[in-house]
Scaffold this motif. Structure first.
Motif, PDB file in Angstrom:
ATOM      1  N   GLY A  15       0.945  -1.407   0.195  1.00 52.76           N
ATOM      2  CA  GLY A  15      -0.526   0.150  -0.283  1.00 52.76           C
ATOM      3  C   GLY A  15       0.384   1.284   0.329  1.00 52.76           C
ATOM      4  N   GLU A  16       1.896   1.270  -0.644  1.00 46.74           N
ATOM      5  CA  GLU A  16       3.342   2.436  -1.336  1.00 46.74           C
ATOM      6  C   GLU A  16       3.099   2.884  -2.381  1.00 46.74           C
ATOM      7  OE1 GLU A  16       6.792   1.432   1.444  1.00 46.74           O
ATOM      8  OE2 GLU A  16       5.498   0.671   3.507  1.00 46.74           O
ATOM      9  N   GLY A  17       4.032   4.372  -2.277  1.00 47.20           N
ATOM     10  CA  GLY A  17       3.913   4.490  -3.787  1.00 47.20           C
ATOM     11  C   GLY A  17       5.475   4.050  -3.645  1.00 47.20           C
ATOM     12  N   ALA A  18       6.429   4.599  -4.206  1.00 47.50           N
ATOM     13  CA  ALA A  18       7.714   4.846  -4.591  1.00 47.50           C
ATOM     14  C   ALA A  18       8.589   6.007  -4.548  1.00 47.50           C
ATOM     15  CB  ALA A  18       8.280   4.325  -6.292  1.00 47.50           C
ATOM     16  N   PHE A  19       9.532   6.303  -4.154  1.00 49.95           N
ATOM     17  CA  PHE A  19       9.982   7.682  -3.769  1.00 49.95           C
ATOM     18  C   PHE A  19      11.577   7.917  -4.836  1.00 49.95           C
ATOM     19  CE2 PHE A  19      13.560  10.512  -2.106  1.00 49.95           C
ATOM     20  CZ  PHE A  19      13.086  11.896  -2.724  1.00 49.95           C
ATOM     21  N   VAL A  20      11.693   8.174  -5.661  1.00 48.11           N
ATOM     22  CA  VAL A  20      12.955   8.268  -6.475  1.00 48.11           C
ATOM     23  C   VAL A  20      13.321   9.193  -6.433  1.00 48.11           C
ATOM     24  CG1 VAL A  20      14.172   7.251  -8.537  1.00 48.11           C
ATOM     25  CG2 VAL A  20      11.639   6.047  -7.494  1.00 48.11           C
ATOM     26  N   PRO A  21      15.011   9.331  -5.835  1.00 44.16           N
ATOM     27  CA  PRO A  21      15.615  10.454  -6.365  1.00 44.16           C
ATOM     28  C   PRO A  21      16.200  10.210  -7.064  1.00 44.16           C
ATOM     29  CG  PRO A  21      16.964   9.094  -4.998  1.00 44.16           C
ATOM     30  CD  PRO A  21      15.252   8.282  -4.901  1.00 44.16           C
ATOM     31  N   PHE A  22      16.361  11.491  -7.663  1.00 41.58           N
ATOM     32  CA  PHE A  22      17.326  11.873  -9.487  1.00 41.58           C
ATOM     33  C   PHE A  22      18.377  12.559  -8.295  1.00 41.58           C
ATOM     34  CE2 PHE A  22      19.754  14.263 -11.533  1.00 41.58           C
ATOM     35  CZ  PHE A  22      20.627  14.138 -12.635  1.00 41.58           C
ATOM     36  N   ILE A  23      19.761  12.111  -8.666  1.00 41.54           N
ATOM     37  CA  ILE A  23      21.076  12.436  -8.117  1.00 41.54           C
ATOM     38  C   ILE A  23      22.649  12.125  -9.365  1.00 41.54           C
ATOM     39  CG2 ILE A  23      23.017  12.543  -6.713  1.00 41.54           C
ATOM     40  CD1 ILE A  23      20.742  10.349  -4.602  1.00 41.54           C
ATOM     41  N   ASP A 223       0.781  14.106  -2.487  1.00 38.67           N
ATOM     42  CA  ASP A 223      -0.068  14.319  -3.423  1.00 38.67           C
ATOM     43  C   ASP A 223      -0.177  13.647  -5.058  1.00 38.67           C
ATOM     44  OD1 ASP A 223      -1.621  16.427  -2.307  1.00 38.67           O
ATOM     45  OD2 ASP A 223      -0.879  18.256  -3.111  1.00 38.67           O
ATOM     46  N   ALA A 224       1.082  13.607  -5.207  1.00 40.42           N
ATOM     47  CA  ALA A 224       1.371  13.021  -6.780  1.00 40.42           C
ATOM     48  C   ALA A 224       0.736  10.989  -6.598  1.00 40.42           C
ATOM     49  CB  ALA A 224       2.706  12.906  -6.823  1.00 40.42           C
ATOM     50  N   ILE A 225       0.782  10.289  -5.100  1.00 41.45           N
ATOM     51  CA  ILE A 225       0.121   9.370  -5.312  1.00 41.45           C
ATOM     52  C   ILE A 225      -1.317   9.466  -4.838  1.00 41.45           C
ATOM     53  CG2 ILE A 225      -0.154   6.929  -3.493  1.00 41.45           C
ATOM     54  CD1 ILE A 225       2.848   7.933  -4.927  1.00 41.45           C
ATOM     55  N   SER A 226      -2.022  10.605  -4.658  1.00 39.20           N
ATOM     56  CA  SER A 226      -3.146  10.321  -4.497  1.00 39.20           C
ATOM     57  C   SER A 226      -3.636  10.357  -5.630  1.00 39.20           C
ATOM     58  CB  SER A 226      -3.572  11.987  -3.473  1.00 39.20           C
ATOM     59  OG  SER A 226      -3.031  11.835  -2.263  1.00 39.20           O
ATOM     60  N   ALA A 227      -3.105  11.068  -6.394  1.00 36.41           N
ATOM     61  CA  ALA A 227      -3.848  11.573  -8.205  1.00 36.41           C
ATOM     62  C   ALA A 227      -3.079   9.472  -8.362  1.00 36.41           C
ATOM     63  CB  ALA A 227      -2.877  12.629  -8.865  1.00 36.41           C
ATOM     64  N   GLY A 228      -2.944   8.910  -8.446  1.00 43.41           N
ATOM     65  CA  GLY A 228      -3.280   7.688  -9.116  1.00 43.41           C
ATOM     66  C   GLY A 228      -1.645   7.159  -9.438  1.00 43.41           C
TER      67      GLY A 228
END
Length: 279
Positions: A15-23, A223-228
């Motif tokens: 039940g999670e979204g992904a968090f992806v850092p750009f480096i 907000d990004a996760i809530s947006a789908g």
């Protein structure tokens, strides 16, 4: 299963979204860059988007453009980026790693050879931000031959033909941008209308959607996760943290004044961004 498929399946079950850092690879130097990337992973990053330094990064705003220049000033090359990717892969065999690379690089190195060498180093995907999907077929075909996922950008105001092409050509994930323009938080960030952006792309099926451009706070991620969206990508906010720890606070400096302080701030930021993916 690819690393992306495995990641999105695991996160969906949790039940999670992904968090992806750009480096940026090699910013401000290879060893410090490895420490920064390791800190990001160990602080909760689900995957990585890694930049390969380039002298004319037309899709990037000032903050990330400066990171390209810091790495280049420290002697970064495509070969040194490949070596750093391989080092990260050895240390973190399961983390999905996507590359953001400008189109001159595959043209210069030869398209098939380019994808083969990045696959051998451990890259899972490649996004060429200056190659639109309408011109991307030879790149996507070469990527798939090498076992690399081709990623294409879905612009916020794209035509149906473009979105259909992006959905068909991308694998691993689709990079949807939350607003038009270049990367960065230099412009006012807003997550208004994200549901419309995501829904427009989802009409055509395809890989999971990650939202980027202007994602700079935990609220933006939520907000990004809530947006789908399946997750969010953050680059400039992280790059600003790195730049703030350059000697004298000068973003054009290639020396970090206090690496431990940088790691503490980075750890707190990434942990908070990852927490926002859990609803």
């Amino acid at each position: 299963m690819s690393r992306y498929t495995d990641l999105f399946a695991r996160l969906s079950e949790a039940g999670e979204g992904a968090f992806v850092p750009f480096i940026m690879l090699g910013d401000p130097d290879p060893d410090t860059s490895f420490e920064i990337i390791s800190t990001a992973i160990e602080s909760g990053a689900d995957a990585l988007e890694l930049g390969v330094p380039f002298s004319d990064p037309v899709a990037d705003g000032p903050t990330i453009a400066e990171s390209h220049l810091r790495a280049l000033d420290a002697g970064a090359t495509v070969d040194s980026a490949l070596a750093l990717i391989a080092r990260i892969r050895r240390a973190y065999p399961d983390i999905p790693m996507g590359m953001l690379i400008y189109g001159n690089v595959p043209f210069t190195r030869g398209i098939d050879h380019f994808y083969e060498e990045f696959a051998a180093a451990g890259a899972d995907s490649v996004l060429l931000p200056d190659v639109p999907v309408r011109e991307g077929r030879p790149f996507a075909e070469a990527a798939r031959r090498a076992g690399v996922d081709p990623i294409f950008i879905a612009p916020a105001q794209a035509s149906e033909a473009t979105l259909e092409g992006v959905a068909a050509a991308s694998s691993g994930y689709i990079y949807a941008i939350s607003r038009d323009g270049v990367t960065g938080t230099e412009r006012a960030s807003s997550t208004t209308g994200l549901s419309e952006v995501v829904d427009n792309i989802k009409r055509f099926g395809g890989a999971p959607i990650l939202l980027g451009f202007g994602i700079s706070s935990p609220r933006h991620v939520a907000d990004a996760i809530s947006a789908g969206a399946a997750g969010a990508i953050t680059g400039s906010a992280i790059t600003k943290i790195i730049a703030s720890h350059c000697v004298g606070g000068h973003p054009d400096s290639s020396t970090i004044d206090d690496l431990e302080a940088l790691k503490v701030e980075l750890r707190e930021f990434i942990s908070s961004m990852k927490s926002a993916t859990r609803g």
